[in-house]
Design a protein around this motif. Structure first.
Motif, PDB file in Angstrom:
ATOM      1  N   GLU A  64       1.414  -3.093 -50.549  1.00  0.00           N
ATOM      2  CA  GLU A  64       2.330  -3.694 -49.578  1.00  0.00           C
ATOM      3  C   GLU A  64       3.746  -3.151 -49.775  1.00  0.00           C
ATOM      4  O   GLU A  64       4.652  -3.843 -50.249  1.00  0.00           O
ATOM      5  CB  GLU A  64       2.315  -5.223 -49.681  1.00  0.00           C
ATOM      6  CG  GLU A  64       3.036  -5.903 -48.531  1.00  0.00           C
ATOM      7  CD  GLU A  64       2.975  -7.412 -48.596  1.00  0.00           C
ATOM      8  OE1 GLU A  64       3.892  -8.048 -48.035  1.00  0.00           O
ATOM      9  OE2 GLU A  64       2.030  -7.968 -49.185  1.00  0.00           O
ATOM     10  N   GLY A  68       2.800   1.973 -46.342  1.00  0.00           N
ATOM     11  CA  GLY A  68       1.666   1.288 -46.931  1.00  0.00           C
ATOM     12  C   GLY A  68       0.479   2.181 -47.207  1.00  0.00           C
ATOM     13  O   GLY A  68       0.322   3.264 -46.629  1.00  0.00           O
ATOM     14  N   GLY A  93       4.170  -2.171 -44.831  1.00  0.00           N
ATOM     15  CA  GLY A  93       3.915  -3.470 -45.427  1.00  0.00           C
ATOM     16  C   GLY A  93       2.569  -4.078 -45.116  1.00  0.00           C
ATOM     17  O   GLY A  93       2.500  -5.213 -44.633  1.00  0.00           O
ATOM     18  N   THR A  95      -0.391  -6.389 -45.372  1.00  0.00           N
ATOM     19  CA  THR A  95      -0.524  -7.664 -46.068  1.00  0.00           C
ATOM     20  C   THR A  95      -1.960  -8.122 -46.223  1.00  0.00           C
ATOM     21  O   THR A  95      -2.226  -9.074 -46.961  1.00  0.00           O
ATOM     22  CB  THR A  95       0.214  -8.774 -45.298  1.00  0.00           C
ATOM     23  OG1 THR A  95      -0.318  -8.847 -43.975  1.00  0.00           O
ATOM     24  CG2 THR A  95       1.701  -8.508 -45.237  1.00  0.00           C
ATOM     25  N   ASN A 108      -0.895  -4.502 -40.876  1.00  0.00           N
ATOM     26  CA  ASN A 108       0.379  -3.995 -41.373  1.00  0.00           C
ATOM     27  C   ASN A 108       1.517  -4.838 -40.803  1.00  0.00           C
ATOM     28  O   ASN A 108       1.931  -4.677 -39.653  1.00  0.00           O
ATOM     29  CB  ASN A 108       0.534  -2.531 -40.967  1.00  0.00           C
ATOM     30  CG  ASN A 108      -0.696  -1.712 -41.318  1.00  0.00           C
ATOM     31  OD1 ASN A 108      -1.220  -1.804 -42.431  1.00  0.00           O
ATOM     32  ND2 ASN A 108      -1.183  -0.928 -40.380  1.00  0.00           N
TER      33      ASN A 108
END
Length: 348
Positions: A64, A68, A93, A95, A108
Motif C-alpha cells: 500500500e 502500488g 495505494g 488497500t 487501489n
C-alpha cells in the motif's frame, strides 16, 4: 454457529504497516483448542503489506504505497518467503486484494481503480492484464473528492466481481474474463450519498450482501441477484448503540458460516458490533457491541471453524481473539498477542 472443528493444523498470517513499526507479514501457528496464536516468523521484504489473501501455501499481499504492487510468498515454512519480485498494479495505494478465476485483483484506493493480474504456475502474479478506473465523487469534501476504491471481491454465482468505492458512494459490478484477464463493466449500485461504503460481505446462501459504511456508522443490506449480476439496496441499520456520539469509522464486516450473525469492527468506538440476521438474510438488527480489546480495529476475521473471531488492532499494535457464544453471537475475550501496526488477519 457452525461448531465444526477446524480440519487439520491451522495457521494465521498477519499484515502490518511497516512505516508505523510493523514487522511486515507475520506467520503464526493456531492452537486448535484455545485459538491462541504463536508467531513463527516474519518478513519485511514488502513495504506496507496491509492486506493479504491466501491460496494453499501461497500468500498474496498488497504493497500500500503510492506506486502500488502485489507480491506472493511461499508460506509452507515457518517464515514467509518471497516467491518473486513484487509486480506493479499501476495504481496508487492498493488497500485490498482478492483471488478470482486464476487472477489476483486489487482495489487501489489512491487512484480509485481496480487491477487484474494473472497468477503464474509458481503462484506469483504476472504483469497486469486489465483493470478499470472509476469516476465520480461524493458530498464529503475531504474524503470523497475523487473515486476511492477500497475493496474488490468476487461475488457468488457467475463471473461477477464487486468493487466497493468509498469516494463515489457506490458498488460497481464487473464481469471478469478469465481468458483475457480483463474486466467488463456491468453495472453500478448507488448507495446513500455521504455514507462512504468501505467493505462488503456476502451471506453464505449467496442471496444478500452487507455493505459496511465508513463515513456513517451504518450497514446497508442488499439483495444480490447472481443471475443478473444486480445488487439492490434494501435498508440501512446502525452499527452503534442508540445515543452513541463522537467520531466512528467502521472498517470490516464478516458473516457467520450459518448466516445467523454478522460482526462489524468500528474504529473510534473501538468496538465489535454484533448484528442478528433473519432466516432469509434480508434484515439485520444490532443486538450488542463489545470492546475490541485494543485501539483502532482495522480488520476482523473468523477462524476456519467459525467459532472464533480475530481482530487486528492497528494503533494499539495487537491481534486479539474472541470465543463466540453459539446462541447469542456475542464474542468473549480469549487472548491477544503483540503485532505492531496490525492491519489484516487471514487463516489457512
Amino acid at each position: 454457529m457452525d461448531g465444526t472443528a477446524a480440519r487439520g493444523p491451522v495457521r494465521a498470517f498477519i499484515g502490518s504497516f511497516t512505516s508505523a513499526g510493523g514487522r511486515g507479514v507475520l506467520a503464526a501457528d493456531v492452537d486448535a483448542s484455545s485459538g491462541a496464536l504463536t508467531v513463527t516468523g516474519a518478513t519485511a521484504a514488502l513495504a506496507e503489506p496491509s492486506f493479504l489473501a491466501l491460496a494453499g501455501t501461497v500468500l498474496y499481499a498488497v504493497s500500500e504505497v503510492e506506486e502500488g504492487a502485489v507480491a506472493a510468498f511461499d508460506v509452507s515454512g515457518a517464515v514467509p518467503r518471497p516467491i518473486a519480485a513484487p509486480v506493479a498494479v499501476h495504481g496508487a495505494g492498493p488497500t485490498h486484494l482478492a483471488l478470482a478465476q486464476g487472477h489476483v485483483l486489487t482495489a487501489n484506493y489512491g487512484s480509485g481503480s481496480v487491477t487484474v493480474l494473472p497468477v503464474g504456475p509458481d503462484g506469483a502474479p504476472g504483469p497486469a492484464t486489465g483493470g478499470a478506473r472509476h469516476e465520480g465523487s461524493g458530498p464529503v469534501a475531504d474524503r470523497q473528492s475523487d473515486p476511492r476504491a477500497h475493496q474488490v471481491l468476487p461475488a457468488p454465482g457467475g463471473p461477477w466481481v464487486t468493487a466497493v468505492d468509498l469516494g463515489t458512494d457506490s458498488v460497481r459490478i464487473y464481469a471478469l474474463d478469465p481468458g483475457s484477464g480483463t474486466l467488463r463493466p456491468h453495472g453500478e449500485t448507488a448507495l446513500r450519498p455521504g455514507t462512504g461504503p468501505r467493505h462488503l460481505a456476502f451471506h453464505p446462501a449467496g442471496t444478500h450482501a452487507y455493505v459496511l459504511n465508513e463515513l456513517e456508522p451504518t450497514l446497508t443490506v442488499c439483495r444480490w441477484d447472481a443471475t443478473a449480476g444486480v445488487l439492490e439496496p434494501l435498508a440501512e441499520t446502525s452499527v452503534r448503540p442508540e445515543g452513541a456520539s463522537g467520531p466512528s469509522y467502521p472498517s470490516e464486516v464478516v458473516v457467520a458460516p450459518d448466516g445467523r450473525f454478522l460482526w462489524a469492527a468500528v474504529r473510534g468506538d473501538d468496538s465489535i458490533a454484533v448484528l442478528a440476521l433473519d432466516p432469509d438474510g434480508e434484515k439485520a438488527a444490532l443486538v450488542a457491541t463489545v470492546p475490541c480489546g485494543g485501539h483502532w480495529p482495522r480488520d476482523l476475521a473468523l477462524d476456519p471453524s467459525g467459532r472464533r473471531l480475530y481482530v487486528a488492532n492497528e494503533r494499539s499494535g495487537d491481534v486479539t481473539w474472541f470465543d463466540i457464544d453459539a446462541e447469542s453471537g456475542i464474542p468473549r475475550p480469549a487472548g491477544a498477542i503483540d503485532a505492531p501496526a496490525a492491519s489484516c488477519v487471514v487463516f489457512g
